[in-house]
Structures are given as C-alpha cells and as structure tokens.
Design an enzyme around this catalytic site. Structure first.
Site, PDB file in Angstrom:
ATOM      1  N   ILE A  98       0.843  -1.200   0.000  1.00  0.00           N
ATOM      2  CA  ILE A  98       0.000   0.000   0.000  1.00  0.00           C
ATOM      3  C   ILE A  98       0.876   1.248   0.000  1.00  0.00           C
ATOM      4  CG2 ILE A  98      -1.596   1.318   1.457  1.00  0.00           C
ATOM      5  CD1 ILE A  98      -2.745  -1.448   2.313  1.00  0.00           C
ATOM      6  N   LEU A  99       0.511   2.221  -0.846  1.00  0.00           N
ATOM      7  CA  LEU A  99       1.253   3.486  -0.920  1.00  0.00           C
ATOM      8  C   LEU A  99       0.446   4.579  -0.223  1.00  0.00           C
ATOM      9  CD1 LEU A  99       2.404   3.279  -4.642  1.00  0.00           C
ATOM     10  CD2 LEU A  99       3.897   3.183  -2.630  1.00  0.00           C
ATOM     11  N   HIS A 115      -5.253  -3.913 -11.645  1.00  0.00           N
ATOM     12  CA  HIS A 115      -5.930  -4.781 -10.682  1.00  0.00           C
ATOM     13  C   HIS A 115      -6.687  -5.879 -11.428  1.00  0.00           C
ATOM     14  CE1 HIS A 115      -7.608  -5.897  -6.827  1.00  0.00           C
ATOM     15  NE2 HIS A 115      -8.767  -6.042  -7.441  1.00  0.00           N
ATOM     16  N   GLU A 148      -5.082   7.106  -2.404  1.00  0.00           N
ATOM     17  CA  GLU A 148      -4.737   6.524  -1.099  1.00  0.00           C
ATOM     18  C   GLU A 148      -5.674   5.389  -0.714  1.00  0.00           C
ATOM     19  OE1 GLU A 148      -2.858   8.218   2.306  1.00  0.00           O
ATOM     20  OE2 GLU A 148      -3.115  10.206   1.400  1.00  0.00           O
ATOM     21  N   ALA A 179      -5.300 -10.714 -20.638  1.00  0.00           N
ATOM     22  CA  ALA A 179      -5.992  -9.419 -20.759  1.00  0.00           C
ATOM     23  C   ALA A 179      -5.115  -8.302 -20.184  1.00  0.00           C
ATOM     24  CB  ALA A 179      -7.333  -9.471 -20.035  1.00  0.00           C
TER      25      ALA A 179
HETATM   26  C1  GAR Z   1      -1.287  -9.050 -11.651  1.00  0.00           C
HETATM   27  O1  GAR Z   1      -2.328  -9.956 -11.870  1.00  0.00           O
HETATM   28  C2  GAR Z   1      -1.836  -7.770 -11.080  1.00  0.00           C
HETATM   29  O2  GAR Z   1      -3.115  -7.444 -11.580  1.00  0.00           O
HETATM   30  C3  GAR Z   1      -1.902  -8.114  -9.611  1.00  0.00           C
HETATM   31  O3  GAR Z   1      -0.713  -8.807  -9.366  1.00  0.00           O
HETATM   32  C4  GAR Z   1      -0.364  -9.553 -10.535  1.00  0.00           C
HETATM   33  C5  GAR Z   1       1.095  -9.330 -10.837  1.00  0.00           C
HETATM   34  O4  GAR Z   1       1.540 -10.199 -11.829  1.00  0.00           O
HETATM   35  N1  GAR Z   1      -2.015  -6.926  -8.809  1.00  0.00           N
HETATM   36  C6  GAR Z   1      -2.843  -6.842  -7.772  1.00  0.00           C
HETATM   37  O5  GAR Z   1      -3.519  -7.759  -7.369  1.00  0.00           O
HETATM   38  C7  GAR Z   1      -2.830  -5.480  -7.114  1.00  0.00           C
HETATM   39  N2  GAR Z   1      -3.986  -5.334  -6.251  1.00  0.00           N
HETATM   40  P1  GAR Z   1       2.973 -10.002 -12.507  1.00  0.00           P
HETATM   41  O6  GAR Z   1       3.989  -9.794 -11.365  1.00  0.00           O
HETATM   42  O7  GAR Z   1       3.230 -11.279 -13.243  1.00  0.00           O
HETATM   43  O8  GAR Z   1       2.895  -8.821 -13.414  1.00  0.00           O
END
Ligand code: GAR
Length: 214
Positions: A98-99, A115, A148, A179
């Site tokens: 979290i930032l 996300h 935030e 996707a």
């Molecule tokens: C991705 O699916 C991204 O949407 C998710 O982490 C994964 C990273 O994959 N992010 C979250 O859930 C943020 N809330 P990667 O390291 O292979 O790009």
C-alpha cells in the site's frame, strides 16, 4: 531531424513481473514506440521481475519495508528514488504494497495501478479467488488512477474476462494475465500520446480523447 524525448515510465513491481515483461516487449524495446522504461523498483529483493528488467538493460532498485521504520518513511525514500528517474508516469504492475500520500502526493495524476478484477468488484487481495468464491461468471481487469484508498481510484481502461465453466483458478488466472498484458501497455500508450486526463469538474471522470482523423 527533430528528435522528441521518449515518454518516461517508472514501473513498481513485487513478484514475477509478467506485466513488466509486456511493457518491455510492447513499449520499451521497440524503437518506434516513443516510450522508455527508465527504472524498475521492487518492494522485494530477489524477485523475477528484477531479472526481467536487468535482461532488458533497465536500471533496478529495491525499496523494502523492512529497511524503513514505517510506511511513510518507506514511501518518502521510494518517492526520492522514483523522482530521480524523472518519470512522466509511474506504473504499479503487481506492486503488492500500500502506498500513502507521502508517495502519491509527489506524482499527482501520474500513478496508475493494475488490478485483476472489474473494479469496484473484488477490490483488495486475491481478486481472482474472490471472483471464484462469489461464483461470478464475468470478472476482468482494471487499469485505474492510484489513490490513497486502495483500488478505489477512477478507472482508465477495463476489460471483461469470462470465468471458465469449470471454474479452474489456473485457467482464469491465465485469461486474466492475457488481458492484463494487452490492457496495461494500451493504457500507457494512451498516456504517452497525451490522450488521458481527469475532468477538473468531476475528478472521477477520466477523459480519453479520440485520435483526430485528417
Ligand atoms: C497481476 O495480476 C496484477 O493485476 C496483480 O498482481 C499480478 C502481478 O503479476 N495486482 C494486484 O492484485 C494489485 N492489487 P505479474 O507480477 O506477473 O505482473
């Protein structure tokens, strides 16, 4: 010949970095994209995303929570390092920390997050697991402005992804990743083309301009 400076992106990561790889392949490596990845910062040492960046010749840094007394201190240190790379855009590509305002206020309207759901559904951790547990038939991917409040900033691009009939988590995860690997580079391209803004009279409204035909 007039040369234009490339659009500078800093990517924040935490893990495998498949989305970073999509940015590298679609935008950083092609000479004619007009986009360069100036720096990759990871919240953890030793992750595959750092190897992907190094293999593409991109500078890397690690800014870990454990090296700072608190989150605000970590965020100030992170902001200094990111700011040193003079980014036009900061991209959270699987950045799992979290930032706070100590970071986000340094880059107003210039931080975007990826996300793995169609927000506002399934915000927070394990969005894919949440969608399966809820029995959703459709989930998807959102690229949104980071604010935030976690996963609450206005969406820039979204893509729907059908849940496989057999509800296989692996199959859904690979559909979501496919996707993501389309959507995140597309969003960055829109920014680099100067086509994304926020409506000052309604900051939840993201304006994307069409390409003018001549
Ligand atoms: C991705 O699916 C991204 O949407 C998710 O982490 C994964 C990273 O994959 N992010 C979250 O859930 C943020 N809330 P990667 O390291 O292979 O790009």
């Amino acid at each position: 010949m007039a040369s234009t400076e490339p659009y500078r992106v800093v990517v924040l990561v935490s893990g495998s970095g498949t989305n970073l790889q999509a940015i590298i392949d679609e935008l950083h490596l092609p000479d004619d994209s007009g986009v360069t990845c100036a720096l990759v910062v990871s919240s953890h040492a030793g992750v595959a995303a750092l190897d992907r960046a190094a293999a593409a010749g991109i500078r890397t840094e690690v800014v870990a929570m454990v090296d700072h007394p608190d989150r605000a201190g970590r965020d100030r240190a992170l902001a200094e390092i990111v700011s040193g790379a003079t980014p036009d855009l900061v991209v959270l590509a699987g950045f799992m920390s979290i930032l706070t305002g100590a970071f986000l206020d340094r880059f107003p309207d210039r931080v975007i997050n990826l996300h793995p759901s169609l927000l506002p559904a399934f915000a927070g951790v394990d969005a894919i697991g949440q969608a399966l547990a809820w029995g959703a038939r459709i989930t998807g991917v959102t690229v949104h402005f980071a604010e935030e409040e976690v996963d609450a900033g206005p969406p820039i691009l979204q893509e729907a992804v059908p849940v496989p009939y057999d509800r296989s988590a692996d199959a859904l995860t690979s559909r979501i990743r496919e996707a993501e690997h389309r959507l995140l580079p597309s969003a960055i391209r829109l920014f680099a083309e100067g086509r994304v803004s926020r409506d000052p009279s309604d900051r939840r409204r993201v304006i994307i301009t069409e390409v003018q035909s001549r």
